[in-house]
Scaffold this motif. Sequence first.
Motif, mmCIF file in Angstrom:
data_model
loop_
_atom_site.group_PDB
_atom_site.id
_atom_site.type_symbol
_atom_site.label_atom_id
_atom_site.label_comp_id
_atom_site.label_asym_id
_atom_site.label_seq_id
_atom_site.Cartn_x
_atom_site.Cartn_y
_atom_site.Cartn_z
ATOM 1 N N LEU A 55 -25.059 -5.541 29.732
ATOM 2 C CA LEU A 55 -26.148 -6.447 30.063
ATOM 3 C C LEU A 55 -27.203 -5.703 30.873
ATOM 4 C CD1 LEU A 55 -27.161 -9.460 30.320
ATOM 5 C CD2 LEU A 55 -25.810 -9.567 32.407
ATOM 6 N N ALA A 56 -26.745 -4.812 31.773
ATOM 7 C CA ALA A 56 -27.642 -4.002 32.605
ATOM 8 C C ALA A 56 -26.909 -2.726 32.985
ATOM 9 C CB ALA A 56 -28.050 -4.766 33.855
ATOM 10 N N SER A 57 -27.683 -1.676 33.225
ATOM 11 C CA SER A 57 -27.140 -0.407 33.703
ATOM 12 C C SER A 57 -27.834 -0.099 35.028
ATOM 13 C CB SER A 57 -27.412 0.689 32.678
ATOM 14 O OG SER A 57 -26.950 1.922 33.161
ATOM 15 N N CYS A 58 -27.062 0.010 36.095
ATOM 16 C CA CYS A 58 -27.617 0.142 37.440
ATOM 17 C C CYS A 58 -27.214 1.465 38.076
ATOM 18 C CB CYS A 58 -27.125 -1.003 38.319
ATOM 19 S SG CYS A 58 -27.522 -2.632 37.653
ATOM 20 N N ARG A 59 -28.058 1.918 38.996
ATOM 21 C CA ARG A 59 -27.785 3.149 39.746
ATOM 22 C C ARG A 59 -27.324 2.855 41.168
ATOM 23 N NH1 ARG A 59 -27.748 4.147 35.384
ATOM 24 N NH2 ARG A 59 -29.217 5.273 34.116
ATOM 25 N N GLU A 60 -27.717 1.718 41.723
ATOM 26 C CA GLU A 60 -27.393 1.337 43.091
ATOM 27 C C GLU A 60 -26.770 -0.062 43.102
ATOM 28 O OE1 GLU A 60 -27.821 3.359 45.642
ATOM 29 O OE2 GLU A 60 -28.782 4.898 44.429
ATOM 30 N N PRO A 61 -25.870 -0.322 44.058
ATOM 31 C CA PRO A 61 -25.266 -1.670 44.142
ATOM 32 C C PRO A 61 -26.304 -2.783 44.281
ATOM 33 C CG PRO A 61 -24.049 -0.128 45.515
ATOM 34 C CD PRO A 61 -25.274 0.597 45.031
ATOM 35 N N GLU A 62 -27.410 -2.500 44.951
ATOM 36 C CA GLU A 62 -28.455 -3.509 45.112
ATOM 37 C C GLU A 62 -29.024 -3.946 43.758
ATOM 38 O OE1 GLU A 62 -28.454 -0.538 46.753
ATOM 39 O OE2 GLU A 62 -27.852 -1.269 48.736
ATOM 40 N N GLN A 63 -29.054 -3.018 42.811
ATOM 41 C CA GLN A 63 -29.545 -3.348 41.473
ATOM 42 C C GLN A 63 -28.589 -4.296 40.756
ATOM 43 O OE1 GLN A 63 -29.948 0.733 40.142
ATOM 44 N NE2 GLN A 63 -32.184 0.503 40.065
ATOM 45 N N VAL A 64 -27.302 -4.164 41.037
ATOM 46 C CA VAL A 64 -26.322 -5.092 40.452
ATOM 47 C C VAL A 64 -26.600 -6.503 40.972
ATOM 48 C CG1 VAL A 64 -23.882 -5.712 40.313
ATOM 49 C CG2 VAL A 64 -24.563 -3.312 40.166
ATOM 50 N N VAL A 65 -26.845 -6.603 42.276
ATOM 51 C CA VAL A 65 -27.157 -7.905 42.881
ATOM 52 C C VAL A 65 -28.427 -8.479 42.262
ATOM 53 C CG1 VAL A 65 -27.778 -9.083 45.036
ATOM 54 C CG2 VAL A 65 -25.977 -7.335 45.031
ATOM 55 N N GLU A 66 -29.445 -7.645 42.070
ATOM 56 C CA GLU A 66 -30.693 -8.096 41.460
ATOM 57 C C GLU A 66 -30.470 -8.550 40.017
ATOM 58 O OE1 GLU A 66 -33.205 -4.695 41.976
ATOM 59 O OE2 GLU A 66 -33.717 -5.249 44.037
ATOM 60 N N ALA A 67 -29.653 -7.825 39.278
ATOM 61 C CA ALA A 67 -29.370 -8.202 37.889
ATOM 62 C C ALA A 67 -28.645 -9.545 37.834
ATOM 63 C CB ALA A 67 -28.539 -7.123 37.192
ATOM 64 N N LEU A 68 -27.685 -9.730 38.718
ATOM 65 C CA LEU A 68 -26.961 -11.009 38.756
ATOM 66 C C LEU A 68 -27.894 -12.147 39.179
ATOM 67 C CD1 LEU A 68 -23.584 -9.839 40.293
ATOM 68 C CD2 LEU A 68 -23.972 -10.636 37.955
ATOM 69 N N ALA A 69 -28.764 -11.887 40.142
ATOM 70 C CA ALA A 69 -29.719 -12.911 40.578
ATOM 71 C C ALA A 69 -30.643 -13.292 39.427
ATOM 72 C CB ALA A 69 -30.530 -12.414 41.774
ATOM 73 N N TYR A 70 -31.060 -12.303 38.641
ATOM 74 C CA TYR A 70 -31.923 -12.588 37.495
ATOM 75 C C TYR A 70 -31.199 -13.467 36.473
ATOM 76 C CZ TYR A 70 -34.676 -12.034 33.305
ATOM 77 O OH TYR A 70 -35.400 -12.277 32.164
ATOM 78 N N VAL A 71 -29.958 -13.144 36.193
ATOM 79 C CA VAL A 71 -29.195 -13.917 35.207
ATOM 80 C C VAL A 71 -28.940 -15.339 35.708
ATOM 81 C CG1 VAL A 71 -26.949 -14.102 34.068
ATOM 82 C CG2 VAL A 71 -28.118 -11.899 34.177
#
Length: 94
Positions: A55-71
């Motif tokens: 669904l997303a490929s992230c480099r930093e844990p904060e990006q995972v949080v942002e991806a989940l917030a977007y979804v």
Amino acid sequence: ITHSDVVVARFDGNKYRQWNAAHDAGYAGALGKPIITLHPKELGHMLKEVNSTALASCREPEQVVEALAYVIEGSMPVREGFVPYIDRENKPAS
């Protein structure tokens, strides 16, 4: 994994944990679960097949949080200088 709504597979370069994460990501994919990968840039080529199903490929844990917030919320992160891809693509050439 069978009870999850989304799976975050973290690859940190340690070859033993990396195999476990790859197995978990593959299992999640086989179950039709959405996957978010988290790994350093230098592992990108090696993980291209896993990333292509993610669904997303992230480099930093904060990006995972942002991806989940977007979804979950449908809102893009607000960062200085951030221009969404769709806006970059729809601008007329100068």
